[in-house]
Scaffold this active site. Structure first.
Site, mmCIF file in Angstrom:
data_model
loop_
_atom_site.group_PDB
_atom_site.id
_atom_site.type_symbol
_atom_site.label_atom_id
_atom_site.label_comp_id
_atom_site.label_asym_id
_atom_site.label_seq_id
_atom_site.Cartn_x
_atom_site.Cartn_y
_atom_site.Cartn_z
ATOM 1 C CB CYS A 116 -12.401 23.317 -27.672
ATOM 2 S SG CYS A 116 -13.686 22.065 -27.500
ATOM 3 C CB CYS A 167 -11.632 22.172 -23.799
ATOM 4 S SG CYS A 167 -10.874 21.000 -24.943
ATOM 5 C CG HIS A 197 -10.004 19.211 -28.201
ATOM 6 N ND1 HIS A 197 -11.145 19.975 -28.252
ATOM 7 C CD2 HIS A 197 -9.475 19.254 -29.450
ATOM 8 C CE1 HIS A 197 -11.301 20.463 -29.480
ATOM 9 N NE2 HIS A 197 -10.304 20.046 -30.229
ATOM 10 C CG HIS A 237 -14.410 18.205 -26.924
ATOM 11 N ND1 HIS A 237 -13.473 18.857 -26.142
ATOM 12 C CD2 HIS A 237 -14.801 17.115 -26.219
ATOM 13 C CE1 HIS A 237 -13.334 18.189 -24.998
ATOM 14 N NE2 HIS A 237 -14.132 17.134 -25.034
ATOM 15 C CG HIS A 262 -20.769 16.864 -29.110
ATOM 16 N ND1 HIS A 262 -19.779 17.126 -30.042
ATOM 17 C CD2 HIS A 262 -21.926 17.255 -29.684
ATOM 18 C CE1 HIS A 262 -20.318 17.675 -31.119
ATOM 19 N NE2 HIS A 262 -21.628 17.762 -30.944
HETATM 20 ZN ZN LIG Z 1 -12.297 20.428 -26.715
#
Ligand SMILES: [Zn+2]
Ligand SMILES: [Zn+2]
Length: 305
Positions: free
Chosen positions: A35, A38, A98, A149, A151
């Protein structure tokens, strides 16, 4: 940006967006190893713009989007109108975890994310070439998210969109439709949650089934005008609203509406849960009308729980 032949509709041509990575299904919410967002993988994003530090790491992190919508070429042809595609496209990662959704952060952590929204709008508005800063969140694949993830995206564009100008035209202090809406819906069967500073309700005539709005009770142009108490109230009602919406769908779009420089405005947020098989189809595309399958009064009753 290219303008429609005659309507006030604009199109970004951004072929670079097609190159952006999508989490393959095998690397889903449970796997953070690859990711980009992360902790430990900060070197995979463009240079950081801002962070809220926590325990030697961070809680919120801001950086430019590696695959921006802005920045494309503006090729004029045959007199058809174009405008600058230059601008800023940023990412705000709201949690280092995450597997955590925005609906699962604490109220204090939600305030940090809202502060980041406020600070990025303020910073990007100092660029004289920026007309409007769109702050929005796409949660889940069905809502257009390419990475799992959690956002938010911040997109500063050169013009004030027609939608925002229309909202601003109805938001003059003393004669503001949103002041009237907030006062009226706080006593309607469409009210979902309220606190001292905000009301969350399903609008009278939704554009999407299960749509939910969060409107400030007092007239204010932008997040920068919120007191500390009002910011806490916004974080609280956001968390309640997102958790309620996620009972309907794990996928939603969330849009933050504020007044750009030089306009009066009434701050509000809209949340649109994305329901499978409920797309805008031929009639809706052909007429700009909306068809929804659940009355907003029923959605509100469900969301109130
Ligand atoms: Zn992540
Ligand atoms: Zn107002």
């Amino acid at each position: 940006m290219r303008k429609d032949y005659f309507r006030d509709l604009w199109t970004f041509i951004a072929p670079g967006r097609a190159l952006r990575p999508f989490d393959p299904d095998s690397v889903c919410a449970s796997d953070s190893t690859g990711c980009f967002f992360c902790p430990g993988n900060e070197n995979t994003t463009p240079p950081e713009i801002d962070r809220v530090a926590k325990n030697g790491s961070w809680q919120v992190r801001v950086f430019p989007n590696k695959f921006p919508i802005t920045g494309g070429e503006d090729i004029s042809e045959n007199g058809w109108k174009t405008a600058s595609s230059q601008g800023h496209h940023e990412v705000i990662v709201e949690t280092p975890d995450h597997n955590q959704r925005l609906s699962q952060v604490t109220q204090d952590e939600m305030v940090l994310t809202l502060n980041a929204y406020r600070d990025r709008i303020k910073a990007l508005e100092t660029d004289a070439n920026v007309g409007y800063v769109s702050v929005f969140k796409n949660q889940g694949r069905e809502a257009g998210a390419s990475l799992d993830h959690s956002h938010t995206q911040v997109l500063a564009v050169s013009q004030v969109p027609a939608l925002i100008r229309e909202k601003a035209d109805h938001s003059h202090k003393g004669n503001c439709i949103y002041c009237k809406i907030a006062g009226s819906e706080a006593h309607s069967p469409r009210l979902v949650f309220e606190n001292e500073n905000f009301a969350a309700f399903c609008p009278f005539a939704p554009q999407f089934t299960h749509e939910l709005w969060i409107v400030a009770k007092d007239h204010m142009r932008t997040l920068d005008e919120l007191s500390e108490g009002a910011m806490a109230d916004l974080a609280s009602i956001m968390l309640k609203s997102l958790n309620a919406v996620e009972k309907l769908s794990p996928n939603y779009n969330m849009m933050v509406y504020y007044g750009p420089r030089g306009t009066d405005f009434h701050f509000h947020i809209e949340i649109v849960p994305r329901i499978p098989h409920q797309v805008k189809a031929g009639f809706e595309i052909g007429t700009d009308y909306a068809v929804i399958t659940t009355p907003p009064e029923e959605t509100a009753a469900f969301l109130r729980g």
